[in-house]
Design a protein around this motif. Structure first.
Motif, PDB file in Angstrom:
ATOM      1  N   LYS A 180      12.685  -7.041  -7.526  1.00 38.75           N
ATOM      2  CA  LYS A 180      13.254  -8.354  -7.856  1.00 38.75           C
ATOM      3  C   LYS A 180      12.321  -9.465  -7.358  1.00 38.75           C
ATOM      4  O   LYS A 180      12.731 -10.381  -6.640  1.00 38.75           O
ATOM      5  N   ALA A 191      10.336 -12.647  -6.635  1.00 39.13           N
ATOM      6  CA  ALA A 191      10.758 -14.039  -6.833  1.00 39.13           C
ATOM      7  C   ALA A 191       9.977 -14.902  -5.855  1.00 39.13           C
ATOM      8  O   ALA A 191      10.535 -15.538  -4.972  1.00 39.13           O
ATOM      9  N   ASP A 192       8.662 -14.906  -6.014  1.00 45.43           N
ATOM     10  CA  ASP A 192       7.803 -15.608  -5.062  1.00 45.43           C
ATOM     11  C   ASP A 192       6.668 -16.294  -5.817  1.00 45.43           C
ATOM     12  O   ASP A 192       6.578 -16.188  -7.041  1.00 45.43           O
ATOM     13  N   ILE A 193       5.787 -16.971  -5.097  1.00 42.75           N
ATOM     14  CA  ILE A 193       4.628 -17.574  -5.749  1.00 42.75           C
ATOM     15  C   ILE A 193       3.685 -16.462  -6.220  1.00 42.75           C
ATOM     16  O   ILE A 193       3.721 -15.336  -5.704  1.00 42.75           O
ATOM     17  N   PRO A 238       0.431 -15.576  -5.939  1.00 45.38           N
ATOM     18  CA  PRO A 238      -0.417 -14.746  -5.071  1.00 45.38           C
ATOM     19  C   PRO A 238       0.376 -13.694  -4.281  1.00 45.38           C
ATOM     20  O   PRO A 238      -0.116 -12.583  -4.068  1.00 45.38           O
ATOM     21  N   VAL A 239       1.602 -14.041  -3.879  1.00 49.33           N
ATOM     22  CA  VAL A 239       2.422 -13.079  -3.125  1.00 49.33           C
ATOM     23  C   VAL A 239       2.902 -11.949  -4.037  1.00 49.33           C
ATOM     24  O   VAL A 239       2.855 -10.770  -3.665  1.00 49.33           O
ATOM     25  N   SER A 262      -0.100  -9.725  -4.818  1.00 55.09           N
ATOM     26  CA  SER A 262      -0.478  -8.946  -3.647  1.00 55.09           C
ATOM     27  C   SER A 262       0.538  -7.835  -3.346  1.00 55.09           C
ATOM     28  O   SER A 262       0.191  -6.792  -2.787  1.00 55.09           O
ATOM     29  N   THR A 263       1.794  -8.058  -3.757  1.00 55.09           N
ATOM     30  CA  THR A 263       2.830  -7.029  -3.572  1.00 55.09           C
ATOM     31  C   THR A 263       2.622  -5.854  -4.527  1.00 55.09           C
ATOM     32  O   THR A 263       2.843  -4.696  -4.173  1.00 55.09           O
ATOM     33  N   GLU A 323      -0.318  -5.080  -6.246  1.00 52.95           N
ATOM     34  CA  GLU A 323      -1.681  -4.529  -6.194  1.00 52.95           C
ATOM     35  C   GLU A 323      -1.761  -3.061  -5.711  1.00 52.95           C
ATOM     36  O   GLU A 323      -2.407  -2.236  -6.358  1.00 52.95           O
ATOM     37  N   PRO A 324      -1.119  -2.722  -4.591  1.00 49.88           N
ATOM     38  CA  PRO A 324      -1.252  -1.348  -4.107  1.00 49.88           C
ATOM     39  C   PRO A 324      -0.639  -0.292  -5.041  1.00 49.88           C
ATOM     40  O   PRO A 324      -0.893   0.895  -4.872  1.00 49.88           O
ATOM     41  N   GLY A 356       2.193 -21.257 -11.378  1.00 45.35           N
ATOM     42  CA  GLY A 356       2.080 -20.897  -9.971  1.00 45.35           C
ATOM     43  C   GLY A 356       2.892 -19.677  -9.604  1.00 45.35           C
ATOM     44  O   GLY A 356       2.833 -19.207  -8.469  1.00 45.35           O
ATOM     45  N   ALA A 357       3.644 -19.155 -10.584  1.00 45.21           N
ATOM     46  CA  ALA A 357       4.474 -17.974 -10.297  1.00 45.21           C
ATOM     47  C   ALA A 357       4.353 -16.960 -11.444  1.00 45.21           C
ATOM     48  O   ALA A 357       3.402 -16.182 -11.500  1.00 45.21           O
TER      49      ALA A 357
END
Lengths: 228, 228
Positions: free
Chosen positions: A66, A68-70, A72-73, A76-77, A79-80, A99-100
């Protein structure tokens, strides 16, 4: 073709190996699995990878954090998980584009993953704010062109409303519908209202007989729409 | 008394031990740390626990997973962190009360944790939908009485608007403000607009000299409000 997305949330002290065993048992009846934060926090990336490995030959291996962040976050979540076999990601539409979701969608497009946006939720509180801005949420869906959206089985009139809007604006997205079973909606009810998939967790995974439960629901889904 | 909340997001191939080292270096200048999903997915629960351990003697050890799900999922996500030393949790106000924030708040109250609700976000897309329903979001804050709310430094007029509403309705919550530094807002600007804490990440943690960067911002925060 199955319409069941199996939500694989851990309950009680179930092990990740027991969950993978149960997924394997019901696999022929499901279209995919949906992995959430409760599983991630308990079993970490190794646990998530075990689930992905057993689910990889289904069509939909969905990471449901779910988001719900900018941008880059969110990037980055995720990516792995690139290259693990997970191929769909759920994020909230309400956070908006610049931006999101805009940059996040560009990133996951590049990586070959598909985006699913939450349009409305299965709990009563979804009517406090979210359902008041459903038209704005549909505008975000229209602009972003995700692969799918989440609309709850617990309020079938919302599925019908969204479906009508999508058709009138030629927006082609799959509708995933949670809220079947423990949350109150009957199997088949969301498909009848216009959904493409029903997200079902506990009533299959924690049934005394998961295979029988999955097969029973798959057969309901196979009935003509009018009978479900 | 520090007004800095250090956002500890991993960038590049930084190790969790390097992050804990940097937290330790700047600790005397910070009021707390904020741990997000990028760190959780990379370093798992053991990594999060290392961060919590080094940050435990600061006042705010915040789990920032931007929770935005039904109550059982949010509760199940936070359960493994009970007793670790984390004492605040961020969720989205947008998702509403019944079946989501209401039961989640009851759970984390029982566990002695504090709730922080996202009211508005730092990216431009926050104006697509979220900022249109800011009054409804403030209603959710009013009903739920969380410990704090998140309002962005990038749009200080939103902080001023929210602060005025809170005061006029006697709502007592701390305001946490992200968007300082890399995202564009100047240190001190959110405090001047009415925030209680500024959430700062990269411009301290990834500064060539984190101690000097933290000390510089702490001194700006110490200036009289009119000078910041």
């Amino acid at each position: 073709m199955s319409r069941i997305i199996l939500a694989v949330d851990p309950y009680g002290d179930i092990s990740v190996d027991e969950i993978t065993k149960r997924i394997d048992i019901v696999k022929k009846y499901i279209a995919g699995v949906k992995i959430g934060l409760p599983l991630l926090v308990r079993f970490g990336m190794p646990g998530v990878k075990k689930i992905i490995d057993v689910a990889k030959d289904t069509e939909h291996v969905i990471l449901d954090f779910k988001l719900a962040d900018i941008a880059p976050v969110m990037i980055s979540t995720i990516e792995p998980f690139i290259g693990t076999g997970a191929n769909e990601v759920i994020a909230h539409a309400f956070i908006g584009l610049d931006g999101a979701l805009k940059e996040f969608k560009e990133y996951i497009d590049e990586q070959g993953l598909k985006l699913i946006l939450v349009a409305s939720m299965s709990h009563p509180g979804s009517t406090d704010i979210m359902d008041h801005v459903l038209d704005k949420i549909i505008n975000v869906v229209d602009k972003l062109e995700p692969y799918g959206i989440v609309v709850p089985a617990t309020r079938p009139h919302i599925i019908q409303y969204v479906k009508k809007k999508l058709l009138s604006r030629n927006i082609d997205v799959k509708i995933y519908s949670p809220g079947i079973g423990v949350q109150g909606a009957k199997p088949g009810s969301a498909l009848r209202a216009g959904a493409d998939y029903e997200i079902i967790g506990r009533s299959i995974l924690y049934s005394p007989n998961p295979l029988e439960a999955a097969s029973r629901i798959a057969h309901i889904h196979d009935e003509p729409v009018s009978l479900r």
